[in-house]
Structure formats: structure tokens, C-alpha cells
Design a protein around this motif. Sequence first.
Motif, PDB file in Angstrom:
ATOM      1  N   LEU A  85      50.312  43.377  34.356  1.00 56.14           N
ATOM      2  CA  LEU A  85      51.509  42.684  33.939  1.00 56.14           C
ATOM      3  C   LEU A  85      52.619  43.425  34.687  1.00 56.14           C
ATOM      4  CD1 LEU A  85      50.678  42.474  30.161  1.00 56.14           C
ATOM      5  CD2 LEU A  85      51.117  40.594  31.798  1.00 56.14           C
ATOM      6  N   TYR A  86      52.574  44.747  34.978  1.00 59.01           N
ATOM      7  CA  TYR A  86      53.646  45.480  35.706  1.00 59.01           C
ATOM      8  C   TYR A  86      53.836  44.952  37.154  1.00 59.01           C
ATOM      9  CZ  TYR A  86      55.968  49.122  38.367  1.00 59.01           C
ATOM     10  OH  TYR A  86      56.731  49.965  39.037  1.00 59.01           O
ATOM     11  N   HIS A  87      52.743  44.607  37.863  1.00 58.87           N
ATOM     12  CA  HIS A  87      52.510  44.146  39.233  1.00 58.87           C
ATOM     13  C   HIS A  87      53.257  42.947  39.254  1.00 58.87           C
ATOM     14  CE1 HIS A  87      50.968  43.533  43.261  1.00 58.87           C
ATOM     15  NE2 HIS A  87      50.718  42.159  42.504  1.00 58.87           N
ATOM     16  N   TRP A  88      52.895  41.998  38.189  1.00 59.21           N
ATOM     17  CA  TRP A  88      53.719  40.667  38.464  1.00 59.21           C
ATOM     18  C   TRP A  88      55.142  40.523  37.709  1.00 59.21           C
ATOM     19  CZ3 TRP A  88      51.395  38.214  42.097  1.00 59.21           C
ATOM     20  CH2 TRP A  88      49.937  38.326  42.222  1.00 59.21           C
ATOM     21  N   GLY A  89      55.541  41.566  37.503  1.00 61.47           N
ATOM     22  CA  GLY A  89      57.022  41.766  37.145  1.00 61.47           C
ATOM     23  C   GLY A  89      57.444  41.483  35.402  1.00 61.47           C
ATOM     24  N   TYR A  90      56.159  41.668  34.707  1.00 58.36           N
ATOM     25  CA  TYR A  90      56.314  41.128  33.283  1.00 58.36           C
ATOM     26  C   TYR A  90      56.155  42.288  32.205  1.00 58.36           C
ATOM     27  CZ  TYR A  90      56.156  36.423  34.762  1.00 58.36           C
ATOM     28  OH  TYR A  90      56.680  35.170  35.273  1.00 58.36           O
ATOM     29  N   TYR A  91      55.849  43.431  32.851  1.00 56.01           N
ATOM     30  CA  TYR A  91      56.139  44.794  32.043  1.00 56.01           C
ATOM     31  C   TYR A  91      56.425  45.737  32.781  1.00 56.01           C
ATOM     32  CZ  TYR A  91      53.626  48.160  28.645  1.00 56.01           C
ATOM     33  OH  TYR A  91      53.426  49.148  27.696  1.00 56.01           O
ATOM     34  N   TYR A  92      57.733  46.096  32.386  1.00 54.43           N
ATOM     35  CA  TYR A  92      58.354  47.509  33.026  1.00 54.43           C
ATOM     36  C   TYR A  92      59.137  48.102  32.203  1.00 54.43           C
ATOM     37  CZ  TYR A  92      61.380  43.293  33.076  1.00 54.43           C
ATOM     38  OH  TYR A  92      62.213  42.266  32.830  1.00 54.43           O
ATOM     39  N   GLY A  93      59.476  49.479  32.177  1.00 54.67           N
ATOM     40  CA  GLY A  93      60.237  50.183  31.583  1.00 54.67           C
ATOM     41  C   GLY A  93      59.328  50.753  30.436  1.00 54.67           C
ATOM     42  N   PHE A  94      58.089  50.458  30.052  1.00 56.83           N
ATOM     43  CA  PHE A  94      57.226  50.842  29.031  1.00 56.83           C
ATOM     44  C   PHE A  94      56.071  51.861  29.764  1.00 56.83           C
ATOM     45  CE2 PHE A  94      58.835  46.517  27.951  1.00 56.83           C
ATOM     46  CZ  PHE A  94      59.711  46.995  26.893  1.00 56.83           C
TER      47      PHE A  94
END
Length: 177
Positions: free
Chosen positions: A54-63
Motif C-alpha cells: 500500500l505504501y508502494h502504491w501511495g495509499y499508506y503513508y505517514g504510518f
Amino acid sequence: MFTEEKTLNNQAIAVVADTTSQSTLAVAEASKLMKPTLKRGSTGPAVKELQQLLYHWGYYYGFSIDGIFDTYVEDAVKDYQHRVFLPEDGIVSPLTWQALYSGAPVNMPTLMIGSSGNAVKIVQNVLKLNGYYFGFVDGYFGVMTKVATIQFQTIKGLPADGIVGPRTWHALSKLPH
């Protein structure tokens, strides 16, 4: 077919290298994945892998990538499922895993003149929201839907055949919808 990347906490993750054309090889590789079904409350290495994708695809960041499937992960999963035209239930099942590894919609039907149903409504709605389609969102793939599809395909540099196949689905998933 897979490349290894490092995440924020320096853990390795395999990601499909060919994310621009949804190659059949990429989907075949992704479909061989034996991943557990995940949902809110799940924990462990598979959840870390999910967070990294999810981070790789830009949907999970800052966590943090902590292996805990909480409401932030669930919201990110729902947002990603929306992008790839999957039911937005927040549950990571085999189709969601495939989409996460391929970076594109999976298991979508090929649509053309005469097709009908919910998938046609999805195409019409995305094309309408982005200024390509001006008809009713009625679920029937008629001449107006074909013309809008051809315009979209032409602008995106795809074969302009008016048929919504894997490459067109992939391009549609990149649009706001």
C-alpha cells in the motif's frame, strides 16, 4: 518479473516490475500468490507486506509498517480497491492481493459494443467524470460509449479499437473516479 525494493523500515518487498501494461505474466505470477485473507484485527508479517505494498502504491503513508491491520490500513485498502474497481470492503482477499502485486485491475471483463452490466456502468462513469463520455450511465455499451472509449484510448496512446480490455482497464484505473 519481480524486483526487490526497500521500505521505510528497510525491509525487502517483492514488487511487480511491469506496472504499466498489466502483462499477462505479471498477473499470472500474482495469481500464484498464496496469501492469507486479511482484515481489520489481523497481525503479523503478511500485514507488514500489505502495508508495504500500500505504501508502494501511495495509499499508506505517514504510518508505521508495524504489522497491525487497524482502521488506517483498512481505509488504505478500501481506497486501493476503489482504484482497481474491486468491492470496497477493506478485506484483502486473493483478488486484492493480485491487484496489489500487479498495480492494476484484475479479473475485469472485456467490454465492447453490445456489452451490458455493472462493469459498463463503471467505464461510463469514469469516462463521464473525466470528460470523455456525455451519455447516460445506463450500463449498455453502445455507440456513444465506444466513441468515448476510442477518444480515451487515443489520448492515452492505446490501440484505439473501442474495446475495453486489460490495458484500457489499467489506464482507466489511473483516472479520478
